[in-house]
Design a protein around this motif. Structure first.
Motif, PDB file in Angstrom:
ATOM      1  N   GLY A   1       0.830  -1.274  -0.021  1.00 40.64           N
ATOM      2  CA  GLY A   1      -0.015   0.051   0.011  1.00 40.64           C
ATOM      3  C   GLY A   1       0.832   1.319  -0.026  1.00 40.64           C
ATOM      4  O   GLY A   1       0.167   2.469  -0.429  1.00 40.64           O
ATOM      5  N   PHE A   2       1.856   1.028   0.549  1.00 34.58           N
ATOM      6  CA  PHE A   2       2.947   2.327   0.597  1.00 34.58           C
ATOM      7  C   PHE A   2       3.351   2.820  -0.995  1.00 34.58           C
ATOM      8  O   PHE A   2       3.921   3.643  -0.945  1.00 34.58           O
ATOM      9  CB  PHE A   2       4.070   2.167   1.608  1.00 34.58           C
ATOM     10  N   GLN A   3       3.341   1.588  -1.642  1.00 37.65           N
ATOM     11  CA  GLN A   3       3.989   1.805  -3.120  1.00 37.65           C
ATOM     12  C   GLN A   3       2.780   2.178  -4.280  1.00 37.65           C
ATOM     13  O   GLN A   3       3.048   1.994  -5.271  1.00 37.65           O
ATOM     14  CB  GLN A   3       4.603   0.577  -3.615  1.00 37.65           C
ATOM     15  N   ALA A   4       1.629   2.595  -3.899  1.00 35.68           N
ATOM     16  CA  ALA A   4       0.650   2.971  -4.843  1.00 35.68           C
ATOM     17  C   ALA A   4       0.846   4.049  -5.589  1.00 35.68           C
ATOM     18  O   ALA A   4       1.850   4.934  -5.008  1.00 35.68           O
ATOM     19  CB  ALA A   4      -0.795   2.916  -4.209  1.00 35.68           C
ATOM     20  N   ALA A   5       0.399   4.354  -6.986  1.00 32.64           N
ATOM     21  CA  ALA A   5       0.713   5.398  -7.614  1.00 32.64           C
ATOM     22  C   ALA A   5      -0.380   5.716  -8.500  1.00 32.64           C
ATOM     23  O   ALA A   5      -1.446   5.075  -8.598  1.00 32.64           O
ATOM     24  CB  ALA A   5       1.789   5.139  -8.584  1.00 32.64           C
ATOM     25  N   ALA A   6      -0.437   7.030  -9.151  1.00 28.52           N
ATOM     26  CA  ALA A   6      -1.534   7.315  -9.880  1.00 28.52           C
ATOM     27  C   ALA A   6      -1.360   6.706 -11.141  1.00 28.52           C
ATOM     28  O   ALA A   6      -0.499   5.750 -11.680  1.00 28.52           O
ATOM     29  CB  ALA A   6      -1.187   8.926 -10.386  1.00 28.52           C
ATOM     30  N   GLY A   7      -2.474   6.465 -11.940  1.00 30.83           N
ATOM     31  CA  GLY A   7      -2.825   5.782 -13.139  1.00 30.83           C
ATOM     32  C   GLY A   7      -2.198   6.316 -14.382  1.00 30.83           C
ATOM     33  O   GLY A   7      -1.914   7.707 -14.455  1.00 30.83           O
ATOM     34  N   PRO A   8      -1.967   5.520 -15.472  1.00 33.89           N
ATOM     35  CA  PRO A   8      -1.196   6.220 -16.767  1.00 33.89           C
ATOM     36  C   PRO A   8      -2.117   7.276 -17.245  1.00 33.89           C
ATOM     37  O   PRO A   8      -1.677   8.178 -17.735  1.00 33.89           O
ATOM     38  CB  PRO A   8      -1.336   4.946 -17.614  1.00 33.89           C
ATOM     39  N   PRO A   9      -3.537   7.230 -17.133  1.00 41.08           N
ATOM     40  CA  PRO A   9      -4.338   8.279 -17.787  1.00 41.08           C
ATOM     41  C   PRO A   9      -4.092   9.758 -16.895  1.00 41.08           C
ATOM     42  O   PRO A   9      -3.966  10.869 -17.762  1.00 41.08           O
ATOM     43  CB  PRO A   9      -5.684   7.870 -17.632  1.00 41.08           C
ATOM     44  N   VAL A  10      -3.711   9.756 -15.841  1.00 40.38           N
ATOM     45  CA  VAL A  10      -3.326  10.765 -15.285  1.00 40.38           C
ATOM     46  C   VAL A  10      -1.935  11.426 -15.273  1.00 40.38           C
ATOM     47  O   VAL A  10      -1.848  12.697 -15.743  1.00 40.38           O
ATOM     48  CB  VAL A  10      -3.426  10.558 -13.465  1.00 40.38           C
ATOM     49  N   PHE A  11      -1.205  10.629 -15.628  1.00 41.91           N
ATOM     50  CA  PHE A  11       0.132  11.103 -15.904  1.00 41.91           C
ATOM     51  C   PHE A  11       0.228  11.493 -17.374  1.00 41.91           C
ATOM     52  O   PHE A  11       0.969  12.450 -17.722  1.00 41.91           O
ATOM     53  CB  PHE A  11       1.157   9.902 -15.718  1.00 41.91           C
TER      54      PHE A  11
ATOM     55  N   GLY B   1      -9.502   5.630  -8.396  1.00 42.22           N
ATOM     56  CA  GLY B   1      -8.435   4.474  -7.764  1.00 42.22           C
ATOM     57  C   GLY B   1      -7.033   5.044  -8.304  1.00 42.22           C
ATOM     58  O   GLY B   1      -6.748   5.845  -8.637  1.00 42.22           O
ATOM     59  N   TYR B   2      -6.323   4.092  -7.633  1.00 44.73           N
ATOM     60  CA  TYR B   2      -4.823   4.008  -7.753  1.00 44.73           C
ATOM     61  C   TYR B   2      -4.149   2.827  -8.561  1.00 44.73           C
ATOM     62  O   TYR B   2      -4.848   1.715  -8.508  1.00 44.73           O
ATOM     63  CB  TYR B   2      -3.941   4.386  -6.410  1.00 44.73           C
ATOM     64  N   CYS B   3      -2.952   2.958  -9.093  1.00 45.97           N
ATOM     65  CA  CYS B   3      -2.240   1.613  -9.303  1.00 45.97           C
ATOM     66  C   CYS B   3      -1.818   0.865  -8.036  1.00 45.97           C
ATOM     67  O   CYS B   3      -1.234   1.435  -7.493  1.00 45.97           O
ATOM     68  CB  CYS B   3      -1.148   1.880 -10.393  1.00 45.97           C
ATOM     69  N   ASP B   4      -2.225  -0.550  -8.162  1.00 41.17           N
ATOM     70  CA  ASP B   4      -1.684  -1.401  -6.973  1.00 41.17           C
ATOM     71  C   ASP B   4      -0.351  -1.204  -6.894  1.00 41.17           C
ATOM     72  O   ASP B   4       0.566  -1.576  -8.060  1.00 41.17           O
ATOM     73  CB  ASP B   4      -2.240  -2.771  -7.176  1.00 41.17           C
ATOM     74  N   GLY B   5       0.371  -1.380  -5.527  1.00 39.77           N
ATOM     75  CA  GLY B   5       1.675  -1.338  -5.472  1.00 39.77           C
ATOM     76  C   GLY B   5       2.380  -2.674  -5.787  1.00 39.77           C
ATOM     77  O   GLY B   5       3.795  -2.734  -6.154  1.00 39.77           O
TER      78      GLY B   5
END
Length: 665
Positions: free
Chosen positions: A371-381, A501-505
């Protein structure tokens, strides 16, 4: 009853641990999720190959920050994983001796994170801004020689960590007993770190590594890297992404001689060259190998299903699977090279990649806490890159990074894949950055302090510096107030938890890329005057950003799979669970690890025995399934068997009676 009350009070306390924004959902996330034909597996985070890293992006860490020999990196990581596991079990035994049978969930992970944070960044841990006189990518003298994973391996003496003491007291221990447990755990960690540091100095002085070779086993959707009894898993698409990062930042920057030698290897080739190389290798392999490959297709991943193949075909038809297919081609090239290597060809560069990759994956597997390694999704970037020229992530890892270069917590294993080191050691003067720190209150406040300090320096120098900061909607955190009250804040947006949502770590080894956000998220745009004029944040961007975050919600099929896997995995994603559960070692569990090792051994045996024996085993399994049938048929079979047994027993009892009657007659 007392233990049950303690666990219930801890759970209720965790529910109200933060003051949330509680924004009303717009329903956009639910609308996108329920769209017909939505895929359960989203596209892989695309690496911006066509756009090189901006000139203003920080430099990657030098090669001296990483172990020179890849075999040494593997051995050190095996030692760290074993030491970390022993310290984790030490906490369980100390709690049991103190009268606490169960360890609070993720208490060990929070302790390790907080203790290392205080050791590596003592000023930030005390709430003071870091000194601005240090250059980008450098580290303090106290943390330069410190152990990167195990706490109390540097200059700080072992001491009780306040967060662990608080967790243990909430779980039911007295304050004195909790302090004693925390102190003994710190001492055990210091001893383990000293042992790893001794071996690290020996390897740095020139002693050869003594670990086993890293073996790669290729499956349909993933591949396993094994060294001794330890193994890690990575998807084929993530393998292709990491290979390209490795070629860009390690092979190409290793000197002229090494770069010339790497130019002839096939590791991490660009997309067009990789596709051409794969076609040439497949043509050279011939039709015989293709037929053998078709016969051995049954030994692929057990997790590979027809549903996944349909999803991939739909993604390719929609136009979003081309990049995914090319990334998977990298693993196919490696698989063909492995077959050729068995025939005598050299694969030194590919073997070095597998060793570096094994060390990287084992590091993030051993520390747990995805959970500490989650990130925004590709559409956001992609939206931020197009509208605000964002080209660098301040908090990422090679497993979830979107851009060529990024900031990360472990430059010793992340460096070969493009890490620029800790964000708090970067002195940024120009450029557009994205910062999504782990959801830890102390780290959120430290991020806000460092961002505002950099903006003040850039404003005084007239530089164009912009930050897009993603944080949870925790209004009680000091960093929340600092950023929202800053004069550098241009615009902000708060998105409801149900709408994004976020990208799973752990998406590099799991089927589903996205996971629903458990909290509201705030997007804050902080810019200097020059940056606001160069990259203005308009109303249309906020609407597009909200739609992009909604598109990162997991599909209905993915959400259903995640509901079935609730418990430790779900709380691990949240990263802050305090409900008390029985301690069972690793997050994956020792039983699951043993099962995976047994499956690997069975697959290797099937490959050695050949396709004929594998077919016979499949036929036997089908016969067993046909004989068993559904539960109702099994009950009928059992009843019939019981009736026959009763008849036989009654006949045996009647036989002596019949004989007696015959004698009497």
């Amino acid at each position: 009853m007392a233990r049950k009350k303690n666990s219930e009070s801890a759970a209720t306390e965790q529910k109200h641990a933060h003051e949330h924004t509680n924004v009303q959902p717009t329903g956009l996330g639910k609308q996108i999720v329920s769209t017909p034909g939505r895929l359960a597996k989203g596209p892989l985070q695309e690496l911006c190959q066509s756009q090189p890293a901006p000139k203003w992006s920080p430099r990657a860490v030098p090669h001296s920050a990483c172990p020179t020999c890849p075999a040494a990196a593997v051995e050190l990581e095996l030692l760290r994983a074993a030491a970390l596991d022993s310290v984790r079990h030490k906490l369980a035994s100390l709690c049991a001796k103190a009268g606490l049978r169960n360890v609070p969930l993720l208490a060990f992970e929070r302790w390790r994170f907080a203790a290392k944070w205080a050791e590596d960044e003592p000023q930030l841990a005390l709430g003071m801004p870091v000194s601005t006189s240090k250059t980008s990518g450098s580290s303090s003298s106290s943390s330069k020689n410190a152990e990167p994973v195990l706490p109390f391996g540097g200059c700080l003496p072992p001491a009780p960590e306040p967060g662990l003491v608080s967790d243990l007291t909430r779980a039911g221990l007295a304050a004195a007993a909790a302090t004693a447990v925390a102190l003994q755990l710190a001492q055990a960690s210091a001893e383990a770190a000293a042992g790893v540091s001794r071996r690290r100095h020996q390897l740095a002085s020139g002693r050869p590594a003594s670990c086993a070779a890293v073996a790669a086993a290729f499956h349909k959707h993933s591949l396993d890297l094994t060294c001794g009894k330890s193994f890690v898993k990575v998807s084929r698409a993530s393998y292709g992404k990491l290979a390209r990062l490795y070629r860009t930042h390690w092979l190409s920057a290793a000197g002229q001689a090494a770069a010339a030698a790497a130019a002839d290897c096939t590791v991490g080739l660009p997309m067009d060259e990789a596709a051409a190389a794969l076609q040439a290798m497949q043509a050279a392999a011939g039709a015989g190998d293709a037929a053998a490959e078709a016969e051995g297709a049954g030994s692929d991943d057990a997790a590979a299903t027809d549903e996944e193949e349909e999803e991939e075909a739909a993604a390719a038809a929609a136009g979003g699977g081309a990049h995914h297919v090319v990334l998977c081609a990298e693993a196919k090239i490696a698989e063909l090279e492995q077959q050729q290597q068995q025939q005598g060809e050299d694969g030194a560069e590919r073997g070095a990649l597998h060793q570096r990759l094994f060390a990287l994956l084992l590091r993030y597997k051993s520390i747990q806490g995805h959970g500490f390694q989650a990130a925004a999704g590709p559409p956001v970037f992609e939206l931020l890159r197009q509208k605000l020229a964002v080209g660098f992530e301040c908090f990422a890892s090679p497993l979830n990074a979107h851009f060529n270069k990024f900031g990360s917590a472990f430059p010793d294993v992340d460096g070969p894949f493009g890490s620029a080191g800790s964000f708090f050691r970067m002195q940024l003067k120009h450029g557009s950055y994205e910062a999504n720190p782990p959801f830890v209150p102390a780290l959120l406040t430290a991020t806000a302090q460092h961002v505002l300090a950099l903006l003040q320096q850039a404003e005084a120098a007239g530089g164009a510096l912009s930050f897009c900061v993603l944080v949870p909607g925790w209004t009680e955190v000091a960093g929340w107030g600092l950023m929202n009250s800053s004069s550098f804040l241009q615009r902000s947006l708060v998105v409801a938890a149900a709408d994004h949502g976020y990208c799973d770590g752990a998406s590099h080894q799991r089927r589903d890329l996205y996971r629903q956000s458990p909290y509201d998220s705030a997007i804050l745009f902080l810019q200097t005057t020059a940056a606001a004029a160069k990259w203005p944040v308009r109303d249309g961007l906020l609407q597009q950003l909200q739609a992009a975050m909604a598109s990162c919600c997991p599909s209905e099929a993915a959400a259903e799979r995640q509901r079935k896997q609730r418990g430790l995995v779900d709380l691990e994603w949240r990263g802050l669970g305090t409900p008390v559960l029985k301690y069972e070692g690793d997050a994956e569990g020792e039983g699951s690890r043993d099962n995976q090792q047994q499956q690997q051994q069975q697959q290797q045996q099937q490959q050695q025995q050949g396709p004929a024996v594998a077919k016979q085993q499949k036929k036997k399994k089908k016969k067993r399934k046909s004989t068993t049938g559904p539960p109702e048929q099994q009950q009928q079979q059992q009843q019939q068997q019981g009736q026959t047994v009763q008849k036989q027993s009654s006949e045996q009892q009647d036989r002596p009676k019949k004989k007696q009657k015959k004698k009497q007659k």
